[in-house]
Structures are given as C-alpha cells and as structure tokens.
Motif scaffolding. Structure first.
Motif, PDB file in Angstrom:
ATOM      1  N   PRO A 196      35.770  36.448  33.612  1.00 56.50           N
ATOM      2  CA  PRO A 196      35.952  37.097  32.311  1.00 56.50           C
ATOM      3  C   PRO A 196      35.074  38.352  32.201  1.00 56.50           C
ATOM      4  N   ASP A 197      35.594  39.356  31.535  1.00 55.20           N
ATOM      5  CA  ASP A 197      34.805  40.561  31.276  1.00 55.20           C
ATOM      6  C   ASP A 197      34.042  40.321  29.979  1.00 55.20           C
ATOM      7  N   ALA A 198      32.920  39.592  30.077  1.00 59.41           N
ATOM      8  CA  ALA A 198      32.152  39.187  28.898  1.00 59.41           C
ATOM      9  C   ALA A 198      30.675  39.407  29.196  1.00 59.41           C
ATOM     10  N   PRO A 199      29.869  39.723  28.160  1.00 61.18           N
ATOM     11  CA  PRO A 199      28.459  40.059  28.396  1.00 61.18           C
ATOM     12  C   PRO A 199      27.654  38.963  29.094  1.00 61.18           C
ATOM     13  N   ALA A 200      28.080  37.716  28.973  1.00 61.31           N
ATOM     14  CA  ALA A 200      27.347  36.641  29.649  1.00 61.31           C
ATOM     15  C   ALA A 200      27.418  36.780  31.169  1.00 61.31           C
ATOM     16  N   PHE A 201      28.429  37.475  31.669  1.00 61.37           N
ATOM     17  CA  PHE A 201      28.582  37.655  33.125  1.00 61.37           C
ATOM     18  C   PHE A 201      27.918  38.960  33.550  1.00 61.37           C
ATOM     19  N   GLU A 209      26.934  48.621  42.452  1.00 62.06           N
ATOM     20  CA  GLU A 209      27.170  48.483  43.896  1.00 62.06           C
ATOM     21  C   GLU A 209      28.330  47.521  44.134  1.00 62.06           C
ATOM     22  N   HIS A 210      28.899  47.591  45.342  1.00 62.30           N
ATOM     23  CA  HIS A 210      30.033  46.736  45.692  1.00 62.30           C
ATOM     24  C   HIS A 210      29.788  45.991  46.992  1.00 62.30           C
ATOM     25  N   GLY A 211      30.347  44.775  47.068  1.00 66.12           N
ATOM     26  CA  GLY A 211      30.524  44.078  48.334  1.00 66.12           C
ATOM     27  C   GLY A 211      32.010  43.782  48.428  1.00 66.12           C
ATOM     28  N   LEU A 212      32.613  44.009  49.593  1.00 63.08           N
ATOM     29  CA  LEU A 212      34.078  43.974  49.680  1.00 63.08           C
ATOM     30  C   LEU A 212      34.527  43.290  50.967  1.00 63.08           C
ATOM     31  N   LYS A 223      31.128  43.447  42.027  1.00 63.66           N
ATOM     32  CA  LYS A 223      30.556  44.609  41.329  1.00 63.66           C
ATOM     33  C   LYS A 223      29.547  44.084  40.316  1.00 63.66           C
ATOM     34  N   ASP A 224      28.364  44.676  40.212  1.00 62.04           N
ATOM     35  CA  ASP A 224      27.437  44.272  39.150  1.00 62.04           C
ATOM     36  C   ASP A 224      27.887  44.948  37.860  1.00 62.04           C
ATOM     37  N   VAL A 225      27.882  44.205  36.772  1.00 67.15           N
ATOM     38  CA  VAL A 225      28.387  44.739  35.501  1.00 67.15           C
ATOM     39  C   VAL A 225      27.503  44.277  34.336  1.00 67.15           C
ATOM     40  N   ASN A 226      27.651  44.925  33.207  1.00 64.32           N
ATOM     41  CA  ASN A 226      27.072  44.499  31.919  1.00 64.32           C
ATOM     42  C   ASN A 226      25.544  44.502  31.843  1.00 64.32           C
ATOM     43  N   ARG A 227      24.874  45.112  32.815  1.00 63.26           N
ATOM     44  CA  ARG A 227      23.421  45.260  32.741  1.00 63.26           C
ATOM     45  C   ARG A 227      23.096  46.681  33.193  1.00 63.26           C
TER      46      ARG A 227
END
Ligand code: UGY
Ligand code: MN
Length: 258
Positions: A168-173, A197-200, A248-252
């Motif tokens: 989910p695209d939610a702030p907890a993640f 950054e990405h890991g793929l 992908k790191d997100v929301n921080r």
C-alpha cells in the motif's frame, strides 16, 4: 529441488562479464553470483546481491530453499519482503499459515515473529530494511498477496508501461516494492534522477538500462542497484515484454529526522 544454485550460468570463461559495480550503481549478472549460507536461515543457500556494504540502506538477496530450509524471523528492527520466483513457500506468522506460489509475496513488519519453509523447494527474492517508524503512525501489519491479483496502472498515461504496487502507498510503509511491465519498445518517459534508491531484479525479457553515464544491455536474471540521484532510464527490447520487480524507499526524507 526446483532450483540448483550450482547450475548458475558461467558463460564468460575468458574472464569477461556484463557485471559492473561502481559507487553509484551496480549491475550484477548471474554468471558472477557466488552462493553462500544465508545468515538467519537454516540449511539455506542464497546470494546477497545488494547490501549496505555497497553503501545502501537495504539488503536484497535471493534465497534457494530446499525442504530442509527454515527462514527465521529477521532482526527486531528489520522488516522483510519475500516474493516467490520459483516453487512455493510456506510463511507462518503467529497462528496464520500462508502458502505462497510463484508471484506470491509476504510483507513481514519489523518485530513480526515468523518462519519460512518450503515443501518442494523455492527460489525467493527478499528485501530487508531497518524500519523507520513515524511517531504518529501505527506500524504496518503483516500482508500477503499475489502479483496476479494486483491491478496494474498505465505509467504516466503510457499504456505500454504497466506498474503494479505490491504494497500500500501509505505513510506507515517506508518502502515500496513494485512490478513494472514494458511492452517491447516501451521506455521510461524521462531520465529519472531522484532522492530514492532502487534494488531491482529483471524477471522477464530484455532491454537497455541507462545507469549514470553508461548504457547496459540487461535481461531476465540480472540485478541492478541504483543509488540516490543515479541517472536512470530503461527501454524494453526484443519480441516479448520486459518485466522487473524493484524496491524503492518512500515516505521518509533523509535529513528531516524521519
Ligand atoms: O519508481 C521509480 O522510480 C521507477 N520509475 N524507476 C525505475 O523504473 N528505474
Ligand atoms: Mn526510479
């Protein structure tokens, strides 16, 4: 056993390889993978593909399970994402038991007690990362799913590029794991430069990846790490769609305290 790590391709006997590891990105092709015992897993070999030793804030590895293998809970602060590439795996979390087939995945939040086994062998794609909690958010709950049940959406209006968000695209993640499918000839609409950054892992097909100032032919089985701000662009080539799973790191925001 569905996957034998001793059968990894060794196709460049003269000392050549497509792999390239730099300070801003890494392309790792299966001919250079070196399997070893996995820390925190019993009777399990794997390949640690991307790790903080490169300067990343996450770990990406493949785990090769036999019926003797056991994956134990990750470190208390570490969240774990597991995706089945081949075979099937059983994830036991509390009283819950989920059998994951190919395309199945589990998100196991930090501190979540669990166990991963396989009755007939499996090859797993795993992402692990220290969880960054937000003071006003509840931590995410364990989550199970299968890629085939996740609806894709055209990327920036281009139907040739379909994106599936597995989490989910939610702030907890604080992390995203997505699957991107490109029709042959489909390309990212811009050279991306971003803070994340990405890991793929390439799941299917082939194409050309621009990484920094280099253009690399890539194909199924290849692994890529892209550091923050690494120039990146992809075009799918060949007669079948190209597909990759990526972290992908997100929301921080690094630097803002969260
Ligand atoms: O989500 C992303 O940043 C994605 N478009 N990047 C990529 O595929 N290299
Ligand atoms: Mn990107």
């Amino acid at each position: 056993m569905v996957f034998d790590p001793s059968q990894l391709p060794r196709v460049f006997p003269q000392g050549g390889t497509r792999s390239k590891v730099t300070s801003r990105y890494a392309l790792m092709t299966p001919d250079t993978f070196v399997p070893s015992a996995l820390v925190g897993w019993t009777n399990t070999k794997g390949v640690v593909q991307i790790s903080p030793r490169m300067g990343t804030e996450f770990l990406q590895y493949e785990a090769y399970l036999t019926k003797e293998s056991i994956g134990h809970s990750a470190h208390m602060q570490t969240q774990r994402f597991v995706y089945v590439l081949e075979g099937e795996a059983m994830v036991q979390e509390g009283k819950r038991k989920e059998k994951l087939k190919v395309g199945g995945y589990a998100y196991l939040p930090a501190g979540c007690d669990h166990r991963i086994t396989s009755a007939r062998g499996a090859r797993l794609f795993v992402i692990e990362k220290t969880y960054a909690a937000l003071s006003h958010e509840q931590q995410a709950e364990p989550l199970f799913g299968n890629e085939t049940h996740v609806k894709g959406a055209a990327f920036q209006g281009d139907e040739a590029l379909q994106l599936k968000n597995l989490l989910p695209d939610a702030p907890a993640f604080d992390m995203a794991v997505n699957i991107f499918t490109y029709e042959p000839g489909g390309a990212l609409p811009q050279v991306e430069i971003h803070v994340m950054e990405h890991g793929l892992l390439m799941l299917q097909g082939a194409g050309i990846y621009r990484l920094g100032d280099d253009w690399h032919p890539v194909k199924a089985g290849d692994v890529i790490w892209m550091s923050p701000y690494c120039e990146q662009w992809f075009v799918a080539m060949g007669k079948t769609p190209a597909r990759y799973i990526y972290y992908k790191d997100v929301n921080r925001y690094p630097g803002s305290g969260v």
